[in-house]
Design a protein around this motif. Structure first.
Motif, mmCIF file in Angstrom:
data_model
loop_
_atom_site.group_PDB
_atom_site.id
_atom_site.type_symbol
_atom_site.label_atom_id
_atom_site.label_comp_id
_atom_site.label_asym_id
_atom_site.label_seq_id
_atom_site.Cartn_x
_atom_site.Cartn_y
_atom_site.Cartn_z
ATOM 1 N N TRP A 32 32.037 -61.900 20.517
ATOM 2 C CA TRP A 32 31.157 -62.667 21.406
ATOM 3 C C TRP A 32 31.753 -62.758 22.803
ATOM 4 C CZ3 TRP A 32 32.881 -67.090 23.778
ATOM 5 C CH2 TRP A 32 34.011 -67.714 23.219
ATOM 6 N N GLN A 33 33.094 -62.739 22.880
ATOM 7 C CA GLN A 33 33.702 -62.776 24.208
ATOM 8 C C GLN A 33 33.438 -61.481 24.967
ATOM 9 O OE1 GLN A 33 37.801 -63.919 24.187
ATOM 10 N NE2 GLN A 33 37.386 -65.891 23.263
ATOM 11 N N VAL A 34 33.475 -60.354 24.231
ATOM 12 C CA VAL A 34 33.139 -59.080 24.879
ATOM 13 C C VAL A 34 31.713 -59.145 25.417
ATOM 14 C CG1 VAL A 34 32.900 -56.603 24.529
ATOM 15 C CG2 VAL A 34 34.677 -57.845 23.322
ATOM 16 N N ALA A 35 30.812 -59.705 24.614
ATOM 17 C CA ALA A 35 29.411 -59.783 25.025
ATOM 18 C C ALA A 35 29.248 -60.658 26.262
ATOM 19 C CB ALA A 35 28.564 -60.324 23.871
ATOM 20 N N VAL A 36 29.882 -61.838 26.253
ATOM 21 C CA VAL A 36 29.756 -62.752 27.388
ATOM 22 C C VAL A 36 30.361 -62.125 28.638
ATOM 23 C CG1 VAL A 36 30.488 -64.980 28.294
ATOM 24 C CG2 VAL A 36 29.726 -64.812 25.942
ATOM 25 N N ARG A 96 37.043 -58.037 32.533
ATOM 26 C CA ARG A 96 38.360 -58.418 32.032
ATOM 27 C C ARG A 96 38.883 -59.649 32.771
ATOM 28 N NH1 ARG A 96 43.730 -57.888 31.642
ATOM 29 N NH2 ARG A 96 44.543 -57.107 29.658
ATOM 30 N N ALA A 97 38.677 -59.686 34.074
ATOM 31 C CA ALA A 97 39.149 -60.844 34.840
ATOM 32 C C ALA A 97 38.438 -62.105 34.360
ATOM 33 C CB ALA A 97 38.905 -60.625 36.331
ATOM 34 N N PHE A 98 37.161 -61.966 34.040
ATOM 35 C CA PHE A 98 36.408 -63.118 33.524
ATOM 36 C C PHE A 98 37.070 -63.660 32.262
ATOM 37 C CE2 PHE A 98 33.249 -64.731 30.528
ATOM 38 C CZ PHE A 98 32.682 -65.744 31.273
ATOM 39 N N LEU A 99 37.359 -62.771 31.315
ATOM 40 C CA LEU A 99 37.996 -63.222 30.078
ATOM 41 C C LEU A 99 39.378 -63.796 30.362
ATOM 42 C CD1 LEU A 99 37.168 -60.538 27.410
ATOM 43 C CD2 LEU A 99 36.164 -62.775 27.761
ATOM 44 N N ILE A 114 43.468 -63.326 25.470
ATOM 45 C CA ILE A 114 43.721 -62.049 26.148
ATOM 46 C C ILE A 114 45.077 -62.040 26.847
ATOM 47 C CG2 ILE A 114 42.597 -62.583 28.352
ATOM 48 C CD1 ILE A 114 41.255 -59.755 28.043
ATOM 49 N N SER A 115 45.926 -63.039 26.570
ATOM 50 C CA SER A 115 47.287 -62.946 27.093
ATOM 51 C C SER A 115 48.235 -63.507 26.052
ATOM 52 C CB SER A 115 47.412 -63.695 28.417
ATOM 53 O OG SER A 115 46.978 -65.016 28.273
ATOM 54 N N GLY A 116 49.508 -63.203 26.237
ATOM 55 C CA GLY A 116 50.492 -63.583 25.226
ATOM 56 C C GLY A 116 50.591 -62.484 24.178
ATOM 57 N N GLU A 117 50.823 -62.874 22.926
ATOM 58 C CA GLU A 117 51.071 -61.864 21.895
ATOM 59 C C GLU A 117 49.801 -61.605 21.085
ATOM 60 O OE1 GLU A 117 54.530 -62.801 19.688
ATOM 61 O OE2 GLU A 117 55.787 -62.876 21.466
ATOM 62 N N VAL A 118 48.763 -61.131 21.765
ATOM 63 C CA VAL A 118 47.481 -60.945 21.074
ATOM 64 C C VAL A 118 47.157 -59.477 20.875
ATOM 65 C CG1 VAL A 118 46.535 -63.062 21.993
ATOM 66 C CG2 VAL A 118 46.232 -60.940 23.246
ATOM 67 N N TRP A 119 48.110 -58.593 21.205
ATOM 68 C CA TRP A 119 47.728 -57.188 21.371
ATOM 69 C C TRP A 119 47.662 -56.413 20.073
ATOM 70 C CZ3 TRP A 119 45.759 -57.159 25.891
ATOM 71 C CH2 TRP A 119 46.254 -58.066 26.831
ATOM 72 N N TYR A 169 32.832 -75.262 19.911
ATOM 73 C CA TYR A 169 32.703 -74.624 21.219
ATOM 74 C C TYR A 169 34.063 -74.436 21.858
ATOM 75 C CZ TYR A 169 31.170 -73.588 25.927
ATOM 76 O OH TYR A 169 30.967 -72.983 27.130
ATOM 77 N N GLN A 170 34.309 -73.180 22.303
ATOM 78 C CA GLN A 170 35.566 -72.898 22.995
ATOM 79 C C GLN A 170 35.313 -72.968 24.502
ATOM 80 O OE1 GLN A 170 37.230 -69.151 21.881
ATOM 81 N NE2 GLN A 170 39.073 -69.435 23.099
ATOM 82 N N GLY A 171 35.975 -73.918 25.153
ATOM 83 C CA GLY A 171 35.727 -74.147 26.578
ATOM 84 C C GLY A 171 36.006 -72.929 27.425
ATOM 85 N N ASN A 172 35.176 -72.722 28.429
ATOM 86 C CA ASN A 172 35.328 -71.599 29.343
ATOM 87 C C ASN A 172 36.194 -72.034 30.516
ATOM 88 O OD1 ASN A 172 34.916 -69.727 31.433
ATOM 89 N ND2 ASN A 172 32.991 -69.090 30.516
ATOM 90 N N GLY A 173 37.435 -71.514 30.562
ATOM 91 C CA GLY A 173 38.395 -71.959 31.570
ATOM 92 C C GLY A 173 37.983 -71.625 32.991
ATOM 93 N N LEU A 174 37.202 -70.543 33.137
ATOM 94 C CA LEU A 174 36.795 -70.140 34.486
ATOM 95 C C LEU A 174 35.962 -71.228 35.153
ATOM 96 C CD1 LEU A 174 36.818 -67.713 36.472
ATOM 97 C CD2 LEU A 174 34.614 -67.097 35.542
#
Lengths: 402, 221
Positions: free
Chosen positions: A150-154, A182-185, A193-198, B188-193
């Protein structure tokens, strides 16, 4: 085929002028030209252009150039997965895991992006164009394998609407659309998308003892604190959990390291760069500029006496860790957002390389700098062009004798 | 001559309190002449105080209060203000109302006052307040000036609340501190942006986009 053609012809009158679905003509047309070659040709007396690099071919070339990165990325997703679990696996098993994780992201990216393109084409009454082909493939390649769909979609929706359609559609965007996603996420959901998620780890407890998912960039950044030599840190990394040499230089160059799906392998990016440069689609000046700028900046940091451990890291390591190669080859060369003048391309590329290294080394909040460096230089690209053009004007005016 | 002048005066007196012209003074700033989305004034506070609905509401109210009363009082004083020192006189009047709002908030809504921090004090430099004084109150009668202040304050507040609505809803999943998504059973996961000022900028941009396409706005070339 016959059946498809017939059913399209049957439905066609509904979409033509006066038909009841006239509004959706462009959606219909897009579908029709996707399935069949359009039958609109130049008249017998018109200019007959036989072979021109049109937008569609340009986009397809970039996609072909990305295939090595994509295939290697799929394998690497599986490779990292089994390394973290401490299991041995065959090539096919690794590739299968990668396929399972990657294909859904690609499908979501294309589905959402093209859906929005269709809606805007209908609203704005213009044909659906190929603008999204490359972006739709770039977005999955710069996502971690484990990203929620869903994050990819948003993110895709945000990037296409705010990054592109708000500015007028394909070819009008100021900043790179895939990087906007990518900047949005990165700013909206930083924990995913940061830290040890890779690395894809289905159950967080199942990892092999002593496992660490720190990327080379994180290892190098943490060396600032521990004051350890970065290269020896790289060489020791993984030894505790049976992944010796995972961050050796050759392995970093080949790309067997955790990271975004498509970014890890410098070698595959260079193959892509070769395809882009030979076909004339990508600018070699920009690619060379980014690599050169990053290398020189790395050298300059090496020369500063008393610099921290990250600054002391040999400059050539900067070229193989993180996403620098992928960004340089596929993101910085985006013809819409890059500079247009040939001299400007040098400035643009070099500044991206320099900024990337600066952000990596001096900004602890952002382990990787290539994304922000490219976005920043996207904004400055028209300014660079302006200076190049006015310098050119000045030079020619001096030469002119009136 | 004097007869004609008196006639005109008579006519003006006959104008009803809420004539079409006066109603326009309130309705225009809400949409086609909105201080934030059309005149692009007062952006800084619109980005700063809109992470949640409550501070945005108080900020909107404070600014409404200040624009209405500074407009009214400057309009009352307009014929006696020497034009050379008018800015400093306007500032003095505005600061009076700003200090009053500041003290009122401190006394009765201390938590919100702390959240708004410097931005209540900064109303004094808000471009909308000064802009309305210069552009309207200095040349118009008290009643239309008051309406103009009311309209612009409301126009500002409308956009502020709209921005805060999306920022709090998308950023924290709440409205006025009430967890909306949790209440209807969605995790709901808050949108930090949305919590960053950049998010407010994007939302203001989207509002301008929507408003312009509804109004059929075309860029002048």
């Amino acid at each position: 085929m016959e059946f498809l053609r017939k059913s399209l012809d049957k439905a066609k009158h509904n979409f033509e002028k006066g038909g009841k679905l006239e509004k959706y003509y462009y959606a219909f047309e897009a579908l029709e030209t996707f399935l069949f070659a359009p039958n609109t040709t130049t008249g017998k007396k018109g200019a007959q252009i036989r072979d021109a690099v049109d937008l569609k071919r340009l986009m397809m070339t970039v996609i072909i150039a990305m295939v090595p990165c994509l295939l290697f990325g799929m394998w690497n997703v599986g490779h990292q997965h089994f390394l973290a679990l401490g299991q041995a696996a065959s090539f096919a098993d690794k590739f299968w895991i990668g396929l399972l994780k990657t294909v859904p992201i690609i499908v979501v990216s294309y589905g959402v992006g093209l859906g929005i393109e269709f809606v805007f084409a209908i609203l704005r009454k213009h044909p659906v164009n190929e603008g999204y082909l490359v972006t739709g493939m770039l977005i999955p390649l710069i996502m971690p394998a484990d990203i929620p769909l869903w994050q990819v979609a948003v993110a895709t929706a945000f990037a296409v609407i705010i990054g592109k359609e708000a500015f007028g559609g394909t070819g009008m965007n100021v900043v790179n659309i895939a990087l906007t996603a990518r900047a949005f996420l990165y700013f909206a959901y930083p924990t995913d998308i940061s830290g040890e998620v890779w690395t894809y780890i289905p159950d967080k407890t199942a990892v092999v003892a002593g496992y660490s998912g720190a990327t080379p960039l994180a290892v190098a950044a943490s060396a600032i604190e521990t004051k350890a030599n970065v290269v020896s840190q790289f060489n020791q990394f993984g030894a505790t959990w049976g992944a010796e040499g995972i961050y050796s230089f050759s392995s970093l160059f080949l790309g067997t390291q955790p990271g975004c799906i498509g970014e890890t392998s410098t070698l595959m990016c260079l193959i892509g760069a070769f395809i882009l440069v030979v076909t004339g689609v990508g600018s070699w000046r920009i690619i060379a500029g980014v690599f050169g700028g990053a290398y020189v900046m790395g050298l300059v940091l090496n020369l500063i006496p008393g610099g921290n451990a990250f600054m002391q890291m040999p400059a050539y390591y900067h070229l193989v860790i993180g996403g620098l190669a992928f960004g340089a080859v596929f993101m910085a060369t985006d013809p819409v957002t890059a500079t247009q003048t040939e001299t400007g391309k040098w400035f643009y590329g070099i500044l991206i390389g320099v900024l990337t290294v600066l952000i990596r080394v001096f900004n602890p909040a952002y382990p990787e700098g290539i994304m922000l460096a490219i976005l920043l230089m996207n904004v400055f690209a028209p300014l660079i062009d302006y200076f190049v053009v006015s310098a050119n004007k000045k030079r020619r005016l001096q030469r002119a004798t009136v | 001559m004097s007869e004609v002048a008196e006639l005109v005066k008579e006519e003006k007196k006959a104008e009803p309190l809420f004539s079409k012209k006066n109603r326009k003074l309130i309705s225009n700033p809400l949409d086609s002449d909105n201080p934030i989305t059309v005149q692009v004034l007062g952006i800084c506070s619109a980005l700063a105080v809109t992470t949640q609905m409550v501070p945005a509401l108080f900020m909107a109210g404070s600014l409404l209060f200040v624009t209405v009363f500074s407009n009214l009082f400057i309009s009352l004083m307009r014929n006696t203000i020497p034009s050379r020192i008018r800015i400093i006189v306007q500032l003095a009047v505005v600061s009076l109302w700003v200090i009053m709002v500041d003290q009122l908030l401190k006394a009765y809504a201390y938590d919100v006052w702390k959240q708004l921090s410097v931005f209540v004090g900064l109303i004094i430099t808000n471009c909308i307040v000064m802009g309305r004084l210069e552009a309207f109150a200095m040349g118009n009668k008290p009643w239309p000036s008051l309406l103009d202040g009311l309209g612009n304050g409301l126009g500002y507040g409308l956009i502020l609340l709209l921005v805060a609505f999306f920022r709090e809803l998308l950023g924290g999943g709440a409205l006025f501190g009430f967890k909306v998504f949790e209440a209807i059973g969605i995790k709901y996961q808050g949108n930090g942006l949305m919590l960053l000022p950049a998010g407010a900028c994007i939302i203001v941009g989207i509002i301008i986009w929507v408003q312009r396409s509804l109004n059929g706005y075309r860029e002048a070339h």
